[in-house]
Design an enzyme around this catalytic site. Structure first.
Site, PDB file in Angstrom:
ATOM      1  N   LYS A   1       8.377  -4.303 -26.779  1.00  0.00           N
ATOM      2  CA  LYS A   1       9.520  -4.388 -25.839  1.00  0.00           C
ATOM      3  C   LYS A   1       9.119  -4.134 -24.398  1.00  0.00           C
ATOM      4  O   LYS A   1       9.837  -4.503 -23.473  1.00  0.00           O
ATOM      5  CB  LYS A   1      10.657  -3.436 -26.227  1.00  0.00           C
ATOM      6  CG  LYS A   1      10.207  -2.233 -26.962  1.00  0.00           C
ATOM      7  CD  LYS A   1      11.239  -1.523 -27.757  1.00  0.00           C
ATOM      8  CE  LYS A   1      10.591  -0.312 -28.407  1.00  0.00           C
ATOM      9  NZ  LYS A   1       9.678  -0.637 -29.478  1.00  0.00           N
TER      10      LYS A   1
ATOM     11  N   GLU B   1      11.395 -11.959 -30.475  1.00  0.00           N
ATOM     12  CA  GLU B   1      12.484 -11.594 -31.389  1.00  0.00           C
ATOM     13  C   GLU B   1      12.336 -10.193 -31.965  1.00  0.00           C
ATOM     14  O   GLU B   1      13.319  -9.463 -32.123  1.00  0.00           O
ATOM     15  CB  GLU B   1      12.568 -12.617 -32.543  1.00  0.00           C
ATOM     16  CG  GLU B   1      13.773 -12.445 -33.433  1.00  0.00           C
ATOM     17  CD  GLU B   1      15.078 -12.585 -32.635  1.00  0.00           C
ATOM     18  OE1 GLU B   1      15.636 -11.547 -32.238  1.00  0.00           O
ATOM     19  OE2 GLU B   1      15.516 -13.711 -32.402  1.00  0.00           O
TER      20      GLU B   1
ATOM     21  N   VAL C   1      13.496  -6.047 -30.508  1.00  0.00           N
ATOM     22  CA  VAL C   1      14.710  -5.246 -30.756  1.00  0.00           C
ATOM     23  C   VAL C   1      15.217  -5.596 -32.156  1.00  0.00           C
ATOM     24  O   VAL C   1      15.364  -6.766 -32.489  1.00  0.00           O
ATOM     25  CB  VAL C   1      15.820  -5.560 -29.719  1.00  0.00           C
ATOM     26  CG1 VAL C   1      17.088  -4.772 -30.021  1.00  0.00           C
ATOM     27  CG2 VAL C   1      15.336  -5.253 -28.303  1.00  0.00           C
TER      28      VAL C   1
ATOM     29  N   GLY D   1       5.737   7.756 -41.661  1.00  0.00           N
ATOM     30  CA  GLY D   1       5.208   6.781 -40.701  1.00  0.00           C
ATOM     31  C   GLY D   1       6.246   6.158 -39.794  1.00  0.00           C
ATOM     32  O   GLY D   1       5.982   5.145 -39.141  1.00  0.00           O
TER      33      GLY D   1
ATOM     34  N   GLU E   1       6.380   8.876 -34.418  1.00  0.00           N
ATOM     35  CA  GLU E   1       5.006   9.033 -33.946  1.00  0.00           C
ATOM     36  C   GLU E   1       4.621  10.513 -33.934  1.00  0.00           C
ATOM     37  O   GLU E   1       5.484  11.387 -34.073  1.00  0.00           O
ATOM     38  CB  GLU E   1       4.899   8.458 -32.542  1.00  0.00           C
ATOM     39  CG  GLU E   1       5.395   7.047 -32.521  1.00  0.00           C
ATOM     40  CD  GLU E   1       4.799   6.209 -31.431  1.00  0.00           C
ATOM     41  OE1 GLU E   1       3.902   6.691 -30.732  1.00  0.00           O
ATOM     42  OE2 GLU E   1       5.247   5.077 -31.301  1.00  0.00           O
TER      43      GLU E   1
ATOM     44  N   ASP F   1      13.162   5.262 -26.429  1.00  0.00           N
ATOM     45  CA  ASP F   1      12.994   4.016 -27.182  1.00  0.00           C
ATOM     46  C   ASP F   1      14.315   3.241 -27.189  1.00  0.00           C
ATOM     47  O   ASP F   1      14.340   2.019 -26.971  1.00  0.00           O
ATOM     48  CB  ASP F   1      12.538   4.331 -28.614  1.00  0.00           C
ATOM     49  CG  ASP F   1      12.450   3.083 -29.469  1.00  0.00           C
ATOM     50  OD1 ASP F   1      11.431   2.379 -29.373  1.00  0.00           O
ATOM     51  OD2 ASP F   1      13.419   2.785 -30.210  1.00  0.00           O
TER      52      ASP F   1
ATOM     53  N   LYS G   1      15.278  -0.499 -25.433  1.00  0.00           N
ATOM     54  CA  LYS G   1      15.893  -1.617 -26.168  1.00  0.00           C
ATOM     55  C   LYS G   1      17.185  -2.071 -25.485  1.00  0.00           C
ATOM     56  O   LYS G   1      17.463  -3.267 -25.385  1.00  0.00           O
ATOM     57  CB  LYS G   1      16.157  -1.200 -27.620  1.00  0.00           C
ATOM     58  CG  LYS G   1      14.851  -1.113 -28.401  1.00  0.00           C
ATOM     59  CD  LYS G   1      15.057  -0.531 -29.770  1.00  0.00           C
ATOM     60  CE  LYS G   1      13.751  -0.568 -30.550  1.00  0.00           C
ATOM     61  NZ  LYS G   1      13.780   0.310 -31.715  1.00  0.00           N
TER      62      LYS G   1
ATOM     63  N   GLY H   1      10.905  -2.767 -41.919  1.00  0.00           N
ATOM     64  CA  GLY H   1       9.532  -2.246 -41.939  1.00  0.00           C
ATOM     65  C   GLY H   1       8.641  -3.260 -41.247  1.00  0.00           C
ATOM     66  O   GLY H   1       9.138  -4.266 -40.715  1.00  0.00           O
TER      67      GLY H   1
HETATM   68  N1  LIG Z   1       5.979  -0.877 -36.637  1.00  0.00           N
HETATM   69  C1  LIG Z   1       7.104  -1.613 -36.601  1.00  0.00           C
HETATM   70  O1  LIG Z   1       7.750  -1.847 -37.623  1.00  0.00           O
HETATM   71  C2  LIG Z   1       7.567  -2.197 -35.283  1.00  0.00           C
HETATM   72  C3  LIG Z   1       8.878  -2.701 -35.199  1.00  0.00           C
HETATM   73  C4  LIG Z   1       9.274  -3.358 -34.015  1.00  0.00           C
HETATM   74  C5  LIG Z   1       8.394  -3.448 -32.958  1.00  0.00           C
HETATM   75  N2  LIG Z   1       7.142  -2.897 -33.058  1.00  0.00           N
HETATM   76  C6  LIG Z   1       6.228  -3.016 -31.914  1.00  0.00           C
HETATM   77  O2  LIG Z   1       5.083  -3.745 -32.341  1.00  0.00           O
HETATM   78  C7  LIG Z   1       3.926  -3.277 -31.647  1.00  0.00           C
HETATM   79  C8  LIG Z   1       2.856  -2.918 -32.678  1.00  0.00           C
HETATM   80  O3  LIG Z   1       3.307  -1.878 -33.519  1.00  0.00           O
HETATM   81  P1  LIG Z   1       2.361  -1.329 -34.696  1.00  0.00           P
HETATM   82  O4  LIG Z   1       3.220  -0.439 -35.526  1.00  0.00           O
HETATM   83  O5  LIG Z   1       1.633  -2.460 -35.337  1.00  0.00           O
HETATM   84  O6  LIG Z   1       1.312  -0.460 -33.842  1.00  0.00           O
HETATM   85  P2  LIG Z   1      -0.121   0.058 -34.324  1.00  0.00           P
HETATM   86  O7  LIG Z   1      -0.165   0.145 -35.814  1.00  0.00           O
HETATM   87  O8  LIG Z   1      -0.422   1.258 -33.506  1.00  0.00           O
HETATM   88  O9  LIG Z   1      -1.135  -1.131 -33.904  1.00  0.00           O
HETATM   89  C9  LIG Z   1      -1.456  -1.400 -32.573  1.00  0.00           C
HETATM   90  C10 LIG Z   1      -2.672  -2.310 -32.564  1.00  0.00           C
HETATM   91  O10 LIG Z   1      -2.975  -2.630 -31.209  1.00  0.00           O
HETATM   92  C11 LIG Z   1      -4.378  -2.439 -31.003  1.00  0.00           C
HETATM   93  N3  LIG Z   1      -4.645  -2.239 -29.583  1.00  0.00           N
HETATM   94  C12 LIG Z   1      -4.397  -1.158 -28.814  1.00  0.00           C
HETATM   95  N4  LIG Z   1      -4.772  -1.405 -27.536  1.00  0.00           N
HETATM   96  C13 LIG Z   1      -5.276  -2.664 -27.510  1.00  0.00           C
HETATM   97  C14 LIG Z   1      -5.843  -3.492 -26.501  1.00  0.00           C
HETATM   98  N5  LIG Z   1      -5.953  -3.070 -25.237  1.00  0.00           N
HETATM   99  N6  LIG Z   1      -6.283  -4.731 -26.830  1.00  0.00           N
HETATM  100  C15 LIG Z   1      -6.169  -5.168 -28.113  1.00  0.00           C
HETATM  101  N7  LIG Z   1      -5.636  -4.440 -29.110  1.00  0.00           N
HETATM  102  C16 LIG Z   1      -5.197  -3.202 -28.814  1.00  0.00           C
HETATM  103  C17 LIG Z   1      -4.713  -1.263 -31.892  1.00  0.00           C
HETATM  104  O11 LIG Z   1      -6.110  -1.184 -32.126  1.00  0.00           O
HETATM  105  P3  LIG Z   1      -6.815   0.205 -32.551  1.00  0.00           P
HETATM  106  O12 LIG Z   1      -6.061   0.729 -33.746  1.00  0.00           O
HETATM  107  O13 LIG Z   1      -8.216  -0.189 -32.851  1.00  0.00           O
HETATM  108  O14 LIG Z   1      -6.674   1.098 -31.356  1.00  0.00           O
HETATM  109  C18 LIG Z   1      -3.936  -1.666 -33.140  1.00  0.00           C
HETATM  110  O15 LIG Z   1      -4.651  -2.639 -33.854  1.00  0.00           O
HETATM  111  C19 LIG Z   1       4.382  -2.107 -30.769  1.00  0.00           C
HETATM  112  O16 LIG Z   1       4.606  -2.560 -29.472  1.00  0.00           O
HETATM  113  C20 LIG Z   1       5.690  -1.679 -31.431  1.00  0.00           C
HETATM  114  O17 LIG Z   1       6.577  -1.064 -30.506  1.00  0.00           O
HETATM  115  C21 LIG Z   1       6.713  -2.293 -34.176  1.00  0.00           C
END
Ligand SMILES: NC(=O)c1ccc[n+]([C@@H]2O[C@H](COP(=O)([O-])OP(=O)(O)OC[C@H]3O[C@@H](n4cnc5c(N)ncnc54)[C@H](OP(=O)(O)O)[C@@H]3O)[C@@H](O)[C@H]2O)c1
Length: 351
Positions: free
Chosen positions: A128, A152, A155, A209, A212, A223, A227, A324
């Protein structure tokens, strides 16, 4: 059948869920959408980068990521270690940006998306940050390059919010919205209703999980404010920053207050809302006691919901049950298909 070259910037929970979904749905995408894909670039923060124009093995990438190994060994030759260099050199058609959110600046995701659009890719993100910090610029850049900037999942995960307004409600005007958009606080409030202390509820949300290590972004309402700012920026057409949202989190709510409201049939929820006041939208995030009969009353656990008030329909509520990473991944997949199917339609109109 057109084959699209894909770049994954971020390969964490969401990036990996997207890889699994793409593999699972490969034949269905071929058959139903006439779309084939090939992964050509992967970037992480601390687990290496990989590049292969001939195609990277996503199954192997998932296996490496599962054991915390570097993705670098997937590359036939060393890939640029810097994410921006990788984006500029990978020649992908579509970039999926799933790096962690930065509430203050939207970086480095804004730079990743800008570089992708500049190199002629569709830019798709679940993050976001770039929506609230760079929407007008990235939208304009996408239009100039004949590409799409889509988000999409930013949010309510994969629930259709932005695409609903883009495609299903032409000519409708958004007057106001009200919803529950932060899963962590909703889960914590529900656990306090069941008798847990605030700290126990936070610890549980962390253990599964959802929250954070530093849960303050959720608890203090940041957060949710991001949104709300994203929805106002895109759906009301007024760029709004998180600091412009009047914000109060759930930090002062005690389990006793939560349980006493429940005895009266009310439930405390962190409510997000915005409405036009004169020429400006006014936006706020704050805890509220919700009465039975309100569509937000029964939103439990990590579920979320938003009710839109428009100038043409009655209240329209979208509700998402216990999302999820797979739900979020679906939002990215849906954006991918919207971008490339739209492109195919443009091509056939031009021929
Ligand atoms: N989790 C959900 O269900 C959810 C729902 C809606 C939106 N989102 C959004 O989706 C995004 C990802 O969430 P997530 O849960 O997948 O996070 P995550 O598990 O922390 O994964 C983040 C990824 O980004 C990588 N990364 C960090 N800095 C980077 C850079 N400079 N260049 C390239 N890669 C980089 C990390 O690598 P390393 O681990 O090697 O550092 C990791 O692979 C976030 O913005 C979150 O707000 C997540």
């Amino acid at each position: 059948m057109p084959e699209y070259k894909l770049a994954f910037i971020g390969f964490g929970n969401v990036g990996r869920a997207l890889a699994r979904l793409l593999l699972e749905k490969r034949q269905e995408l071929n058959r139903r959408c006439g779309v084939e894909w090939r992964a050509v670039a992967l970037a992480t923060g601390r687990h290496g980068t990989a590049l292969d124009p001939q195609g990277l093995d996503l199954g192997r990438a998932l296996a490496l990521a599962k054991v915390g190994a570097s993705l670098a060994e997937l590359s036939p030759e060393a890939a640029p270690p810097d994410t921006l260099d990788l984006i500029r050199s990978c020649r992908a058609d579509v970039l999926f940006e799933t790096t962690p959110v930065n509430y203050e600046t939207g970086q480095p995701a804004v730079d990743h998306l800008r570089a992708a659009l500049g190199a002629g890719m569709h830019a798709i993100t679940a993050n976001k940050g770039p929506v609230v910090h760079a929407y007008p610029e990235l939208r304009q850049l996408a239009a100039t390059r004949g590409r799409r900037f889509l988000f999409e999942s930013a949010v309510m995960d994969g629930a259709p919010i932005f695409s609903l307004w883009r495609t299903a409600l032409p000519g409708a005007r958004l007057l106001s919205f009200r919803g529950i958009l932060n899963s962590t606080t909703n889960l914590i409030l529900g656990l306090m209703e069941q008798g847990r202390s605030f700290d126990e509820a936070v610890a549980h949300a962390q253990a599964i999980g959802i929250a954070e290590t530093d849960p303050s972004g959720d608890i203090l309402g940041w957060d949710a404010a991001v949104k709300v700012a994203a929805l106002v920026t895109v759906l009301m057409g007024v760029p709004l920053k998180p600091h412009d949202v009047r914000r109060k989190g759930i930090e002062d709510l005690s389990p006793a207050a939560v349980r006493s409201a429940l005895r009266a049939g009310h439930r405390w929820k962190l409510v997000c809302e915005a409405r036009w006041e004169g020429e400006r939208p006014r936006a706020r995030v704050a805890p509220e006691q919700i009465e039975p009969g309100d569509p937000l009353h029964s939103v439990d656990g990590t579920s979320s919901a938003v009710t839109f008030h428009t100038d043409v329909l009655g209240p329209l509520t979208i509700r998402e049950e216990n999302p999820g990473p797979r739900t979020t991944a679906y939002g990215l997949l849906a954006d991918f298909l919207s971008a490339v199917v739209g492109e195919a339609e443009d091509r056939s109109r031009a021929s």
